[in-house]
Motif scaffolding. Sequence first.
Motif, PDB file in Angstrom:
ATOM      1  N   ARG A   1       2.250  -9.711  12.658  1.00  0.00           N
ATOM      2  CA  ARG A   1       3.600 -10.313  12.732  1.00  0.00           C
ATOM      3  C   ARG A   1       4.100 -10.835  14.028  1.00  0.00           C
ATOM      4  O   ARG A   1       4.750 -11.894  13.996  1.00  0.00           O
ATOM      5  N   THR A   2       4.020  -9.925  14.756  1.00  0.00           N
ATOM      6  CA  THR A   2       4.524 -10.255  16.162  1.00  0.00           C
ATOM      7  C   THR A   2       3.585 -11.458  16.838  1.00  0.00           C
ATOM      8  O   THR A   2       4.233 -11.961  17.832  1.00  0.00           O
TER       9      THR A   2
ATOM     10  N   THR B   1      -3.301   0.977   4.749  1.00  0.00           N
ATOM     11  CA  THR B   1      -3.386   0.190   5.857  1.00  0.00           C
ATOM     12  C   THR B   1      -2.173   0.487   6.809  1.00  0.00           C
ATOM     13  O   THR B   1      -1.239   0.657   6.567  1.00  0.00           O
ATOM     14  N   PRO B   2      -3.013   0.926   8.106  1.00  0.00           N
ATOM     15  CA  PRO B   2      -1.598   1.393   9.201  1.00  0.00           C
ATOM     16  C   PRO B   2      -0.673   0.152   9.242  1.00  0.00           C
ATOM     17  O   PRO B   2      -1.095  -1.078   9.432  1.00  0.00           O
ATOM     18  N   VAL B   3       0.522   0.592   9.342  1.00  0.00           N
ATOM     19  CA  VAL B   3       1.625  -0.378   9.374  1.00  0.00           C
ATOM     20  C   VAL B   3       1.842  -1.017  10.706  1.00  0.00           C
ATOM     21  O   VAL B   3       2.210  -2.246  10.825  1.00  0.00           O
ATOM     22  N   ASN B   4       1.297  -0.263  11.632  1.00  0.00           N
ATOM     23  CA  ASN B   4       1.246  -0.941  13.219  1.00  0.00           C
ATOM     24  C   ASN B   4       0.142  -2.126  13.084  1.00  0.00           C
ATOM     25  O   ASN B   4       0.403  -3.135  13.996  1.00  0.00           O
ATOM     26  N   LEU B   5      -0.796  -2.150  12.209  1.00  0.00           N
ATOM     27  CA  LEU B   5      -1.851  -3.278  12.186  1.00  0.00           C
ATOM     28  C   LEU B   5      -0.991  -4.566  11.624  1.00  0.00           C
ATOM     29  O   LEU B   5      -1.455  -5.559  12.154  1.00  0.00           O
TER      30      LEU B   5
ATOM     31  N   TRP C   1      -4.817  -7.632   5.689  1.00  0.00           N
ATOM     32  CA  TRP C   1      -4.694  -6.515   4.666  1.00  0.00           C
ATOM     33  C   TRP C   1      -5.807  -6.563   3.689  1.00  0.00           C
ATOM     34  O   TRP C   1      -6.064  -5.215   3.463  1.00  0.00           O
TER      35      TRP C   1
ATOM     36  N   ASP D   1       2.188  -4.932  11.655  1.00  0.00           N
ATOM     37  CA  ASP D   1       3.139  -5.388  12.632  1.00  0.00           C
ATOM     38  C   ASP D   1       2.700  -6.148  13.804  1.00  0.00           C
ATOM     39  O   ASP D   1       3.330  -7.307  14.214  1.00  0.00           O
ATOM     40  N   ALA D   2       1.411  -5.817  14.095  1.00  0.00           N
ATOM     41  CA  ALA D   2       0.868  -6.716  15.409  1.00  0.00           C
ATOM     42  C   ALA D   2       0.592  -8.192  14.743  1.00  0.00           C
ATOM     43  O   ALA D   2       0.907  -8.880  15.450  1.00  0.00           O
TER      44      ALA D   2
END
Length: 222
Positions: free
Chosen positions: A126-127, A117-121, A140, A123-124
Motif C-alpha cells: 500500500r505504501t 499473510t503478514p500484515v506488514n507485507l 495476497w 502495508d508495504a
Amino acid sequence: MLNTVDPQPLLLTLKLATLTTGILLVLAVPLCAWLARGQGRARSLVEVLISLPLVLPPTALGFYLLITFSPASWLGGWLERTLSLRLVFSFNGLVLGSVLFSLPFMVQPLLAALRQTPVNLLDAARTLGKHEPTILWRVWLPHARHGVFAGTILAFAHTVGEFGVVLMLGGNIPDQTRVASIALYQEMEALNYPAAHTYAAILVVFSFLVLLALQRVQRRRA
C-alpha cells in the motif's frame, strides 16, 4: 470389470465437479478477501452461513432448495416463465446445489491462508501506491497459493462425492442428473454388485489421491 458400468455418470460427475469448482473459485476469492480484511457482525454472520453446510445434513439443504426452486413456488415459477430456467431435476440445479454445499470447502482453506499473510507485507504494497485489487492478485493470493490449491482440491472432491443434495434436487435422470454417487446407489438397489463395486472403487481411489495431494501440500507448506 469396467465394462459392467455405464461411463456416463462418471463423465457427468467430472463435468459437474469442474463447473462447480470454477464457479467457486470466482466467488470465493473476493468473498474471502472481504472476510479476511476485518472483523464485524456482518462478516461473522456471513462466515457462519457459509460454514452451515459443514454441519447441515445434505438432504436438509437439498429439500429446501427443492422447495425454493420448484415450479410451484413463486421463485421457481418466475425463473421458468421469465428465463426458461428450470433448476429442479436438471443439471443446472445440480450445479447450484453443489456450489452452495461445497462453498465452505473452498472458502475455509483459502480464508485461513489469507489470514496468515503478514500484515506488514500488505502495508508495504500500500505504501508503494498499489491499489487493493493489485495487492490481492499480486501479493495476497500468491502468498496464499497453498490455500487456493487446497480449497480447489477439496471443493472438487466434495462435489464428486456428494449424494444428498444431488438426490433431492436432481433426482436420478440418465444423462442429466445421474452422477457417480447416484449410479452407485442405483446399482446397489438393483443388486448389481459388480457395477456397484466398480463405482465404489473409483470413488475410493479418487478420495485416496485427494488426501495424498492435500498431505503433500501441507508438508510443502510446513
